[in-house]
Design a protein around this motif. Structure first.
Motif, PDB file in Angstrom:
ATOM      1  N   LEU A 102       0.850  -1.186   0.000  1.00 50.41           N
ATOM      2  CA  LEU A 102       0.000   0.000   0.000  1.00 50.41           C
ATOM      3  C   LEU A 102       0.887   1.238   0.000  1.00 50.41           C
ATOM      4  O   LEU A 102       1.944   1.257   0.633  1.00 50.41           O
ATOM      5  CB  LEU A 102      -0.891   0.028   1.240  1.00 50.41           C
ATOM      6  CG  LEU A 102      -1.897  -1.110   1.418  1.00 50.41           C
ATOM      7  CD1 LEU A 102      -2.630  -0.958   2.752  1.00 50.41           C
ATOM      8  CD2 LEU A 102      -2.897  -1.128   0.268  1.00 50.41           C
ATOM      9  N   GLY A 103       0.453   2.276  -0.707  1.00 50.93           N
ATOM     10  CA  GLY A 103       1.251   3.490  -0.722  1.00 50.93           C
ATOM     11  C   GLY A 103       0.784   4.450  -1.786  1.00 50.93           C
ATOM     12  O   GLY A 103      -0.283   4.289  -2.388  1.00 50.93           O
ATOM     13  N   ASP A 104       1.613   5.443  -2.047  1.00 54.19           N
ATOM     14  CA  ASP A 104       1.279   6.485  -3.015  1.00 54.19           C
ATOM     15  C   ASP A 104       2.077   6.290  -4.298  1.00 54.19           C
ATOM     16  O   ASP A 104       2.240   5.161  -4.769  1.00 54.19           O
ATOM     17  CB  ASP A 104       1.510   7.857  -2.392  1.00 54.19           C
ATOM     18  CG  ASP A 104       2.948   8.051  -1.879  1.00 54.19           C
ATOM     19  OD1 ASP A 104       3.809   7.208  -2.176  1.00 54.19           O
ATOM     20  OD2 ASP A 104       3.203   9.059  -1.191  1.00 54.19           O
ATOM     21  N   SER A 105       2.618   7.376  -4.859  1.00 50.94           N
ATOM     22  CA  SER A 105       3.344   7.290  -6.129  1.00 50.94           C
ATOM     23  C   SER A 105       4.633   6.494  -6.016  1.00 50.94           C
ATOM     24  O   SER A 105       5.120   5.955  -7.015  1.00 50.94           O
ATOM     25  CB  SER A 105       3.651   8.702  -6.648  1.00 50.94           C
ATOM     26  OG  SER A 105       4.181   9.514  -5.616  1.00 50.94           O
ATOM     27  N   PHE A 106       5.220   6.393  -4.812  1.00 53.93           N
ATOM     28  CA  PHE A 106       6.419   5.571  -4.662  1.00 53.93           C
ATOM     29  C   PHE A 106       6.100   4.101  -4.931  1.00 53.93           C
ATOM     30  O   PHE A 106       6.915   3.383  -5.504  1.00 53.93           O
ATOM     31  CB  PHE A 106       7.007   5.737  -3.260  1.00 53.93           C
ATOM     32  CG  PHE A 106       7.807   6.989  -3.079  1.00 53.93           C
ATOM     33  CD1 PHE A 106       9.169   7.000  -3.330  1.00 53.93           C
ATOM     34  CD2 PHE A 106       7.192   8.156  -2.674  1.00 53.93           C
ATOM     35  CE1 PHE A 106       9.917   8.155  -3.175  1.00 53.93           C
ATOM     36  CE2 PHE A 106       7.923   9.325  -2.515  1.00 53.93           C
ATOM     37  CZ  PHE A 106       9.289   9.330  -2.768  1.00 53.93           C
ATOM     38  N   VAL A 107       4.939   3.641  -4.506  1.00 51.62           N
ATOM     39  CA  VAL A 107       4.555   2.250  -4.734  1.00 51.62           C
ATOM     40  C   VAL A 107       3.997   2.065  -6.143  1.00 51.62           C
ATOM     41  O   VAL A 107       4.329   1.106  -6.835  1.00 51.62           O
ATOM     42  CB  VAL A 107       3.529   1.792  -3.676  1.00 51.62           C
ATOM     43  CG1 VAL A 107       3.042   0.376  -3.964  1.00 51.62           C
ATOM     44  CG2 VAL A 107       4.153   1.851  -2.286  1.00 51.62           C
ATOM     45  N   GLU A 108       3.146   2.994  -6.569  1.00 48.50           N
ATOM     46  CA  GLU A 108       2.667   2.933  -7.952  1.00 48.50           C
ATOM     47  C   GLU A 108       3.846   2.926  -8.915  1.00 48.50           C
ATOM     48  O   GLU A 108       3.873   2.186  -9.887  1.00 48.50           O
ATOM     49  CB  GLU A 108       1.756   4.122  -8.243  1.00 48.50           C
ATOM     50  CG  GLU A 108       1.160   4.113  -9.652  1.00 48.50           C
ATOM     51  CD  GLU A 108       0.362   5.367  -9.935  1.00 48.50           C
ATOM     52  OE1 GLU A 108      -0.834   5.410  -9.586  1.00 48.50           O
ATOM     53  OE2 GLU A 108       0.942   6.317 -10.500  1.00 48.50           O
ATOM     54  N   GLY A 142      -0.693  10.051  -5.171  1.00 46.47           N
ATOM     55  CA  GLY A 142      -1.430  11.080  -4.449  1.00 46.47           C
ATOM     56  C   GLY A 142      -2.203  10.603  -3.247  1.00 46.47           C
ATOM     57  O   GLY A 142      -2.691  11.427  -2.464  1.00 46.47           O
ATOM     58  N   TRP A 143      -2.345   9.284  -3.069  1.00 47.81           N
ATOM     59  CA  TRP A 143      -3.088   8.792  -1.908  1.00 47.81           C
ATOM     60  C   TRP A 143      -2.311   9.044  -0.621  1.00 47.81           C
ATOM     61  O   TRP A 143      -1.083   9.062  -0.596  1.00 47.81           O
ATOM     62  CB  TRP A 143      -3.354   7.296  -2.046  1.00 47.81           C
ATOM     63  CG  TRP A 143      -4.569   6.967  -2.857  1.00 47.81           C
ATOM     64  CD1 TRP A 143      -5.392   7.842  -3.521  1.00 47.81           C
ATOM     65  CD2 TRP A 143      -5.098   5.657  -3.108  1.00 47.81           C
ATOM     66  NE1 TRP A 143      -6.398   7.149  -4.157  1.00 47.81           N
ATOM     67  CE2 TRP A 143      -6.244   5.823  -3.923  1.00 47.81           C
ATOM     68  CE3 TRP A 143      -4.706   4.376  -2.720  1.00 47.81           C
ATOM     69  CZ2 TRP A 143      -7.006   4.731  -4.345  1.00 47.81           C
ATOM     70  CZ3 TRP A 143      -5.458   3.292  -3.147  1.00 47.81           C
ATOM     71  CH2 TRP A 143      -6.601   3.475  -3.955  1.00 47.81           C
ATOM     72  N   SER A 144      -3.069   9.198   0.460  1.00 48.08           N
ATOM     73  CA  SER A 144      -2.505   9.257   1.798  1.00 48.08           C
ATOM     74  C   SER A 144      -2.918   8.005   2.560  1.00 48.08           C
ATOM     75  O   SER A 144      -3.648   7.158   2.031  1.00 48.08           O
ATOM     76  CB  SER A 144      -2.983  10.523   2.518  1.00 48.08           C
ATOM     77  OG  SER A 144      -2.595  11.674   1.782  1.00 48.08           O
TER      78      SER A 144
END
Length: 402
Positions: A102-108, A142-144
């Motif tokens: 789970l994560g934001d742009s680092f994981v995407e 962009g997710w938190s």
């Protein structure tokens, strides 16, 4: 007269040669600038995401987009389940061990090809011919933490992961307590009874926004000057400021840091303290949910580039005229660890490994201009997560020996 004419001729020849070289360099800089692609103003994310009444936005199944930036060009494809991942069935095949990232742009991982993302590298590290392991990429740019929590309980748990790894970035803190992300509407979680609920569901759709390119206040007409300025600003801020005093471009300093950066301030900040309290509630709730689904939760702390590179820390302090006594780049990690200790939640700090890797002469763990990981950064993060999972005994025996 003959001597004066000869000297004048040599001066004119030297001047002409210099102007010719500068002209060639200017043309080269303009060509390179056209090829390097745009910046964030291109709003590439809008090409593969769609509004969501609960999450704010999510990736559109089957969508495609291409990120073109000065440091990379990457094709991004979304699978049928709305993930940047290989096609997956919700139900894992018999005997398959699953990890959910789970994560934001680092994981995407839109800055690197899919095969170089942290999830895919981790999957290859843990899996083997007689050791089926899958790492599902649940990251969205962009997710938190709040959106990642909602995704887990609504969708991610359906993949039946035995381990959930949540990658936590410093700006998660503020946006865990807000209903917009840089103007983009998002959910805001509040405690109701004994659980978290979305206070603003359905989340409003995105508001119109002007994504046209904005001029840099230090813009000049010369592409060559811009090229020199950009590299000095990132690599030699003292030299940059010395030349700024000659009037070549605006000096560093004077800009106001974004509110999300206040997590690094050492003084009292009720707004940030409240955001940390919201973050703690979300992480505690996620811990309970993973236990309910017979999974284990690990938080991996993703350091800001300035936490890894001393040069970037100096540049940040110069850009915002920060007094070092008032700002502490290690503060977010310490507060996150305190939350983890209170909740019985392990926190893995990726900073030391990324710092060691970033010191290499030929490559770095972060891009120079883009604040995200390079392929090296993804490999380092994956190796650290794999090591931590093995040390904790959270992976199958077949994956523990490698």
């Amino acid at each position: 007269m003959t001597t004066r004419s000869a000297v004048a001729g040599r001066i004119a020849l030297a001047l002409g040669s210099t102007l010719l070289v500068l002209g060639v360099l200017e043309v080269a800089a303009r060509v390179a600038r056209r090829r390097q692609g745009g910046g964030r103003e291109e709003n590439t994310i809008a090409l593969y995401t769609e509004p969501d009444p609960r999450l704010g936005w999510r990736k559109r199944p089957g969508a495609r987009a291409t990120y073109r930036r000065r440091e990379y060009t990457v094709d991004l494809q979304v699978n049928g389940q709305g993930l940047r991942d290989p096609e997956r069935r919700y139900a894992a095949a018999p005997g398959v061990f699953r990890v959910l990232a789970l994560g934001d742009s680092f994981v995407e991982g839109y800055t690197v090809p899919l095969e170089d993302t942290v999830g895919q590298v981790l999957e290859r590290d843990l899996a083997g011919p007689a050791c089926p392991v899958e790492v599902v990429n649940g990251g969205t740019s962009g997710w938190s933490t709040d959106q990642e929590y909602l995704f887990y309980i609504d969708d991610g748990a359906g993949y039946s992961p035995q381990v959930v790894v949540l990658f936590f970035y410093y700006n998660d803190v503020l946006f865990n307590d807000r209903d917009d992300y840089f103007g983009r509407p998002k959910p805001r979680l509040v405690m109701r009874g004994t659980g978290l609920e979305v206070a603003n569901e359905p989340v409003p759709g995105p508001r119109p926004r002007d994504w046209s390119a904005r001029a840099d206040p230090g813009e000049t007409g010369s592409a060559l000057v811009r090229w020199i300025r950009d590299r000095l600003k990132r690599g030699a801020p003292r030299t940059y400021d010395a030349l700024a005093r000659l009037g070549l471009w605006p000096p560093l300093g004077g800009s106001e840091p974004g509110e999300e950066m206040r997590v690094y301030t050492t003084g009292p900040s009720p707004r940030i303290d409240g955001a940390w309290a919201s973050t703690a509630r979300i992480l505690e709730a996620l811990t309970r949910k993973t236990v309910d689904h017979h999974a284990r939760l690990l938080v991996a702390y993703v350091p800001n580039r300035m936490e890894v590179r001393d040069r970037d820390w100096e540049l940040t302090r110069r850009a915002y005229a920060l007094e070092e006594r008032d700002w502490d780049r290690g503060l977010p990690l310490r507060r996150l660890r305190a939350i983890g200790e209170a909740a019985g939640l392990p926190v893995l700090d990726l900073t030391p490994a990324l710092r060691r890797a970033d010191a290499a002469l030929l490559d770095g763990a972060y891009f120079t201009y883009d604040p995200h990981w390079t392929a090296l950064g993804h490999r380092v993060a994956a190796a650290e997560v794999a090591r931590s999972l093995r040390e904790r005994g959270w992976v199958p025996a077949c994956a523990a020996s490698r």
